[in-house]
Design a protein around this motif. Structure first.
Motif, mmCIF file in Angstrom:
data_model
loop_
_atom_site.group_PDB
_atom_site.id
_atom_site.type_symbol
_atom_site.label_atom_id
_atom_site.label_comp_id
_atom_site.label_asym_id
_atom_site.label_seq_id
_atom_site.Cartn_x
_atom_site.Cartn_y
_atom_site.Cartn_z
ATOM 1 N N ASP A 349 -17.001 -5.572 15.526
ATOM 2 C CA ASP A 349 -17.940 -5.460 14.545
ATOM 3 C C ASP A 349 -17.122 -5.155 13.206
ATOM 4 O O ASP A 349 -16.173 -4.163 13.552
ATOM 5 C CB ASP A 349 -18.976 -4.624 14.985
ATOM 6 N N VAL A 350 -18.028 -5.490 12.157
ATOM 7 C CA VAL A 350 -16.907 -4.794 10.885
ATOM 8 C C VAL A 350 -16.835 -3.441 10.803
ATOM 9 O O VAL A 350 -15.830 -2.920 10.250
ATOM 10 C CB VAL A 350 -17.775 -5.307 9.860
ATOM 11 N N ASP A 351 -17.775 -2.688 11.477
ATOM 12 C CA ASP A 351 -17.463 -1.228 11.558
ATOM 13 C C ASP A 351 -16.310 -0.698 12.181
ATOM 14 O O ASP A 351 -15.989 0.383 12.330
ATOM 15 C CB ASP A 351 -18.877 -0.454 12.043
ATOM 16 N N GLN A 352 -15.895 -1.754 13.183
ATOM 17 C CA GLN A 352 -14.769 -1.246 14.170
ATOM 18 C C GLN A 352 -13.364 -1.638 13.230
ATOM 19 O O GLN A 352 -12.358 -1.632 13.796
ATOM 20 C CB GLN A 352 -14.585 -1.901 15.344
ATOM 21 N N LEU A 353 -13.503 -2.277 12.074
ATOM 22 C CA LEU A 353 -12.194 -3.169 11.558
ATOM 23 C C LEU A 353 -11.609 -1.848 10.210
ATOM 24 O O LEU A 353 -12.252 -1.126 9.703
ATOM 25 C CB LEU A 353 -12.746 -3.924 10.735
ATOM 26 N N ALA A 354 -10.537 -1.961 10.035
ATOM 27 C CA ALA A 354 -9.788 -1.525 9.194
ATOM 28 C C ALA A 354 -9.874 -2.296 7.986
ATOM 29 O O ALA A 354 -9.283 -3.400 8.042
ATOM 30 C CB ALA A 354 -8.388 -1.039 9.330
ATOM 31 N N LEU A 355 -10.483 -2.146 6.877
ATOM 32 C CA LEU A 355 -10.624 -2.835 5.599
ATOM 33 C C LEU A 355 -9.782 -2.583 4.199
ATOM 34 O O LEU A 355 -9.732 -1.239 4.177
ATOM 35 C CB LEU A 355 -12.114 -2.743 5.046
ATOM 36 N N LEU A 356 -9.429 -3.150 3.722
ATOM 37 C CA LEU A 356 -8.843 -3.010 2.171
ATOM 38 C C LEU A 356 -9.759 -3.251 1.098
ATOM 39 O O LEU A 356 -10.591 -4.462 1.059
ATOM 40 C CB LEU A 356 -7.564 -3.660 2.164
ATOM 41 N N ALA A 357 -9.580 -2.704 0.056
ATOM 42 C CA ALA A 357 -10.310 -2.759 -1.086
ATOM 43 C C ALA A 357 -9.327 -3.561 -2.178
ATOM 44 O O ALA A 357 -8.003 -3.051 -2.182
ATOM 45 C CB ALA A 357 -10.856 -1.668 -1.869
ATOM 46 N N PRO A 358 -9.789 -4.429 -3.012
ATOM 47 C CA PRO A 358 -8.812 -5.267 -3.946
ATOM 48 C C PRO A 358 -8.048 -4.149 -5.020
ATOM 49 O O PRO A 358 -7.237 -4.476 -5.631
ATOM 50 C CB PRO A 358 -9.933 -5.988 -4.820
ATOM 51 N N ASP A 359 -8.746 -2.801 -4.961
ATOM 52 C CA ASP A 359 -8.246 -2.008 -6.167
ATOM 53 C C ASP A 359 -7.069 -1.001 -5.426
ATOM 54 O O ASP A 359 -6.586 0.003 -6.315
ATOM 55 C CB ASP A 359 -9.102 -1.215 -7.011
ATOM 56 N N GLU A 360 -6.838 -1.238 -4.225
ATOM 57 C CA GLU A 360 -5.867 -0.609 -3.517
ATOM 58 C C GLU A 360 -4.299 -1.336 -3.696
ATOM 59 O O GLU A 360 -4.354 -2.288 -4.224
ATOM 60 C CB GLU A 360 -5.963 -0.280 -1.998
ATOM 61 N N ASN A 361 -3.458 -0.326 -3.290
ATOM 62 C CA ASN A 361 -2.144 -0.851 -3.635
ATOM 63 C C ASN A 361 -1.496 -1.340 -2.574
ATOM 64 O O ASN A 361 -1.808 -1.092 -1.428
ATOM 65 C CB ASN A 361 -1.120 0.149 -4.290
ATOM 66 N N GLY A 362 -0.077 -2.097 -2.587
ATOM 67 C CA GLY A 362 0.452 -2.779 -1.621
ATOM 68 C C GLY A 362 0.966 -1.802 -0.389
ATOM 69 O O GLY A 362 1.171 -2.220 0.785
ATOM 70 N N TRP A 363 1.498 -0.738 -0.909
ATOM 71 C CA TRP A 363 2.164 0.439 -0.020
ATOM 72 C C TRP A 363 1.038 0.849 0.821
ATOM 73 O O TRP A 363 1.322 1.111 2.044
ATOM 74 C CB TRP A 363 2.764 1.547 -0.684
ATOM 75 N N GLU A 364 -0.096 1.030 0.367
ATOM 76 C CA GLU A 364 -1.234 1.653 1.150
ATOM 77 C C GLU A 364 -1.708 0.663 2.341
ATOM 78 O O GLU A 364 -1.777 0.752 3.549
ATOM 79 C CB GLU A 364 -2.617 1.955 0.383
ATOM 80 N N ALA A 365 -1.556 -0.757 1.903
ATOM 81 C CA ALA A 365 -1.861 -1.875 2.811
ATOM 82 C C ALA A 365 -0.824 -1.706 3.922
ATOM 83 O O ALA A 365 -1.069 -2.052 5.101
ATOM 84 C CB ALA A 365 -1.853 -3.248 2.040
ATOM 85 N N LEU A 366 0.313 -1.687 3.418
ATOM 86 C CA LEU A 366 1.661 -1.833 4.449
ATOM 87 C C LEU A 366 1.631 -0.570 5.302
ATOM 88 O O LEU A 366 1.766 -0.669 6.619
ATOM 89 C CB LEU A 366 2.948 -1.726 3.791
ATOM 90 N N ARG A 367 1.386 0.633 5.004
ATOM 91 C CA ARG A 367 1.032 1.720 5.732
ATOM 92 C C ARG A 367 -0.014 1.730 6.785
ATOM 93 O O ARG A 367 0.088 2.118 8.115
ATOM 94 C CB ARG A 367 0.955 3.044 4.768
ATOM 95 N N ARG A 368 -1.053 1.001 6.131
ATOM 96 C CA ARG A 368 -2.155 1.052 7.346
ATOM 97 C C ARG A 368 -1.988 0.025 8.291
ATOM 98 O O ARG A 368 -2.631 0.075 9.422
ATOM 99 C CB ARG A 368 -3.311 0.522 6.472
ATOM 100 N N MET A 369 -1.322 -1.114 7.992
ATOM 101 C CA MET A 369 -0.779 -2.078 9.003
ATOM 102 C C MET A 369 0.018 -1.561 9.928
ATOM 103 O O MET A 369 -0.094 -1.765 11.128
ATOM 104 C CB MET A 369 -0.284 -3.350 8.298
ATOM 105 N N ALA A 370 0.893 -0.732 9.505
ATOM 106 C CA ALA A 370 1.725 -0.092 10.448
ATOM 107 C C ALA A 370 0.978 1.008 11.422
ATOM 108 O O ALA A 370 1.083 1.137 12.588
ATOM 109 C CB ALA A 370 2.811 0.818 9.836
ATOM 110 N N GLU A 371 -0.083 1.712 10.751
ATOM 111 C CA GLU A 371 -0.741 2.732 11.375
ATOM 112 C C GLU A 371 -1.622 1.982 12.452
ATOM 113 O O GLU A 371 -1.806 2.542 13.814
ATOM 114 C CB GLU A 371 -1.719 3.566 10.647
ATOM 115 N N TRP A 372 -2.256 0.705 12.297
ATOM 116 C CA TRP A 372 -3.163 0.098 13.201
ATOM 117 C C TRP A 372 -2.191 -1.072 14.108
ATOM 118 O O TRP A 372 -2.729 -1.396 14.785
ATOM 119 C CB TRP A 372 -4.229 -0.587 12.390
ATOM 120 N N ASN A 373 -0.952 -1.139 13.826
ATOM 121 C CA ASN A 373 -0.225 -1.980 14.342
ATOM 122 C C ASN A 373 -0.641 -3.636 14.496
ATOM 123 O O ASN A 373 -0.849 -4.182 15.290
ATOM 124 C CB ASN A 373 -0.075 -1.655 15.732
#
Length: 419
Positions: A349-373
């Motif tokens: 379900d969508v509530d179980q997912l890690a989501l990104l917003a379009p105004d966030e930056n690439g470093w936050e995205a990469l950090r979150r990918m690493a956190e969630w593997n």
């Protein structure tokens, strides 16, 4: 920590990151790490490589005690070796806990503390915000080790040279006292990523006002110290004849050198990606959209086998994200049930997912990918699916900007670095 590569399909996107809850996770130097508990809200784990150093320390201690006290029963000798070794590694956990508690106090989250072959590692979720915070976090560990060393030596002195069980305890406390003081002294060497190197970086940061320049200089000092250890290890093997001790110095030097270089590279990576807005690097996922009412058989035949997709976004209407399904969930459905089972029955379900917003930056995205593997994350605006951001896309942007010579072409760091 430098982001670690994950897998292609985010099957672990639950309500909490796998790194925060899983009992088994990727290790520091390869292999796996096992979570053994929590202290002050921080996960404590043991890397598979720790078993090697634990055995080496135990055997070394047991051998020293056997040679020094031939009158001791073998159970006293080896029992003392095992218990003392365990207390030594407990001391390392306390050393890292000193860093971690101060980090939490100044607003830096701590992901975990892990024992591994070269000691202990506290994984901070982000860099400190100010030079003062960097210095406070760094000095906490050696202070803890110094205090432990003094307490252990005081305990050994209080027992004196009394024979019997007290002598056994006294030997253990004396060794623990000495080794903790050695640990504190080694860590205050001004070579990054040792604690002394982090203090050095904090001082340079406060002096120059530049976190990047301070990190580059501290990493250079760390590399120089690492090369010195490697050279010392080689000379120890050649001229001293101590193969095991020499190789150990080489391995420690190699690890410190790798860590120093990785940290310097991470600063460049972070600086570039912080200037990249997620909305500018979105990857279209039109072919990866499926409906909740689609059958598993249809999705496997069309999206997976025909288009080679492994991650599929479940949408309702034109673009409302309702969930996600991957090849893992699809493949777990028995073949004879795939024509009847629908995607809504197996999706996350969508509530179980890690989501990104379009105004966030690439470093936050990469950090979150690493956190969630994971290797990709969906980008949404008010639950409307805009596309996805992949690790490959982010790293391609970094490579392009480095090729264009933009390594240092960005304005100063975000304000939280100041002060």
């Amino acid at each position: 920590m430098p982001p670690k590569s994950g897998h292609d399909d985010p099957t672990s996107l639950r309500s909490a990151p796998p790194s925060a809850a899983a009992s088994v996770r990727p290790g520091i130097v390869g292999g796996a790490a096992w979570r053994i508990g929590r202290v002050a809200g921080i996960d404590v784990a043991i890397d598979s490589s720790w078993v090697l150093i634990f055995l080496l320390v135990t055997v070394s201690l047991g051998t020293q005690l056997r040679l020094a006290h031939e009158e001791w029963h073998w159970s006293s000798t080896w029992g003392t070796g095992v218990v003392t070794s365990l207390l030594f590694f407990a001391s390392i956990v306390l050393h890292e806990l000193g860093h971690s508690l101060v980090a939490q106090r100044v607003g830096v989250r701590v992901r975990s503390i892990t024992l591994f072959v070269f000691g202990g590692l506290a994984a901070l979720e982000s860099e400190p915000r100010r030079p003062r915070d960097e210095i406070l976090i760094a000095v906490a560990g050696p202070l803890v080790s110094t205090a432990l060393g003094i307490v252990f030596l005081a305990g050994a002195g209080a027992l004196g040279d009394q024979p019997g069980f007290r002598e056994v305890i006294g030997e253990a406390l004396a060794w623990l006292g000495r080794i903790n003081l050695v640990l504190a002294a080694f860590n205050v060497v001004p070579g990054f990523p040792l604690d002394g190197g982090r203090v050095f970086r904090g001082i340079l940061w406060a002096t120059t006002g530049s976190f990047e320049r301070a990190t580059t200089a501290a990493a250079a000092s760390g590399s120089l110290f690492a090369y010195g250890l490697i050279a010392m290890g080689v000379l120890t093997v050649i001229f001293g004849g101590e193969i095991l001790g020499g190789l150990w110095l080489v391995f420690i030097g190699w690890f410190l050198l790798s860590a120093a270089r990785a940290t310097a590279g991470q600063v460049v990576l972070e600086r570039i990606l912080e200037s990249v807005q997620i909305g500018d690097v979105i990857v279209p996922v039109e072919e990866a959209r499926v409906s909740r009412s689609d059958t598993v058989e249809y999705v496997l035949a069309d999206a997976v086998l025909r288009h080679g997709l492994r991650t599929l976004y479940v949408v309702e209407g034109p673009d409302e994200l309702r969930g996600l399904v991957t090849l893992r969930e699809l493949s777990q459905v028995p073949a004879d049930e795939r024509a009847q089972r629908r995607i809504e029955e197996i999706m996350l379900d969508v509530d179980q997912l890690a989501l990104l917003a379009p105004d966030e930056n690439g470093w936050e995205a990469l950090r979150r990918m690493a956190e969630w593997n994971v290797n990709q994350l969906p980008v949404t605006k008010e639950r409307h699916l805009l596309g996805a951001v992949t690790r490959e896309r982010l790293l391609a942007v970094v490579q392009a900007r480095l090729a264009l010579g933009e390594k240092r072409a960005f304005p100063g760091r975000r304000k939280r670095r100041g002060g």
